[in-house]
Design an enzyme around this catalytic site. Structure first.
Site, short mmCIF file in Angstrom:
data_model
loop_
_atom_site.label_atom_id
_atom_site.label_comp_id
_atom_site.label_asym_id
_atom_site.label_seq_id
_atom_site.Cartn_x
_atom_site.Cartn_y
_atom_site.Cartn_z
CG HIS A 235 39.52 36.61 52.29
ND1 HIS A 235 40.78 36.05 52.28
CD2 HIS A 235 39.20 36.78 53.60
CE1 HIS A 235 41.21 35.88 53.52
NE2 HIS A 235 40.27 36.32 54.34
CG ASP B 283 42.05 34.29 56.44
OD1 ASP B 283 42.21 35.50 56.67
OD2 ASP B 283 40.94 33.77 56.22
CD GLU C 234 38.89 37.46 60.98
OE1 GLU C 234 39.61 37.43 59.95
OE2 GLU C 234 37.67 37.24 60.95
CG HIS D 253 41.85 39.11 57.55
ND1 HIS D 253 40.88 38.49 56.77
CD2 HIS D 253 42.01 40.34 57.01
CE1 HIS D 253 40.49 39.32 55.82
NE2 HIS D 253 41.17 40.46 55.95
#
Length: 273
Positions: A158, A165, A247, A250
């Site tokens: 990130h 996200d 995830e 993500h």
């Protein structure tokens, strides 16, 4: 699947809702002093606020609030603004246009993340006595295992500016009530009707759920939940995003503009050129 009454009406409604959502800041999350703001590092000119490229994408910037696995606003998140590289923002705009036609909107939970926020996560993970949010975000994981199991790391993609996200929200979008610090917590893998109310589509777990059920292709996730995950993944893959398998929320836009740089300017419009 919910349908829109008309593209123009839906766009106006989404823009208003996105602006309202971006205005929600956790109590006590004050702006930095002017002197400090002036000395803070700035973002390169390739970074933009997502809302300036597509104002219809919804925002629920969790790390400016106490509703996250740390249980308090995270270092470096001065304002609830999604900052990303310009190619990432343009790709999200394309994905949004596709989803609007199907009766959905994107909603971002986190975008660019300063290194100081990652450092905050590391300090929190090392403090084994702080488990105030365990019941919701990592109910079945021992906190001492967060590094070994890969939930917390010293660096985050990130911080390079091309990772986001996010989730899907059926239209018309409902509102999400503010989290009240200290309120009873429900496990992030509980049925959607029991979890903290979120206006998103049912993905099988909540955002930031430290559990193997969050793995995008976990075979236990079936039916509508699996279809929702697949719609999100397929739509974003179509505009250049790669999903992190562990995830469902993500995604990283490829190729990254800054594949080897971890920035530390604060999350604030003041950081942008």
């Amino acid at each position: 699947m919910m349908r829109m009454r008309g593209p123009a009406t839906a766009l106006r409604a989404l823009t208003a809702l996105a602006v309202a959502g971006a205005a929600l800041v956790a109590p006590g999350a004050a702006a930095p002093p002017a002197a400090r703001a002036a000395s803070e590092p700035k973002a390169p000119e390739e970074f933009v606020a997502l809302s300036s490229v597509d104002p219809t994408i919804l925002h629920e910037m969790r790390y400016t609030t106490a509703h996250n696995f740390v249980g308090e606003p995270v270092d470096g998140y001065h304002r609830p603004v999604c900052i990303v590289t310009r190619p990432t923002a343009r790709a999200l705009r394309k994905a949004q246009r596709t989803l609007l036609r199907r009766g959905y909107s994107l909603k971002v939970y986190d975008c660019y993340r300063p290194q100081r926020a990652v450092d905050h996560f590391v300090r929190w993970a090392e403090d084994l006595g702080d488990e105030r949010m365990k019941k919701e975000f990592y109910p079945q994981v021992d906190k001492s295992r967060l590094f070994a199991d890969g939930y917390i790391a010293a660096k985050s993609g990130h911080s390079r500016g091309s990772a986001v996200d996010l989730t899907l929200v059926p239209l018309p979008a409902g509102k999400t009530r503010p989290y009240v610090p200290g309120e009873p917590l429900v496990p992030c893998h509980a049925p959607q009707s029991e979890r903290f109310p979120d206006n998103s589509a049912d993905m099988g777990t909540g955002f930031d759920c430290f559990d193997t059920l969050s793995h995008t292709e976990d075979p236990r996730i079936q039916g509508v939940q699996r279809a929702n995950r697949q719609l999100l993944k397929d739509t974003l893959a179509g505009v250049g995003f790669v999903n992190l398998p562990e995830e469902w929320w993500h995604f990283t836009h490829k190729p990254e503009l800054f594949p080897d740089t971890y920035f530390d300017f604060p999350v604030s419009r003041r950081s942008l050129s």
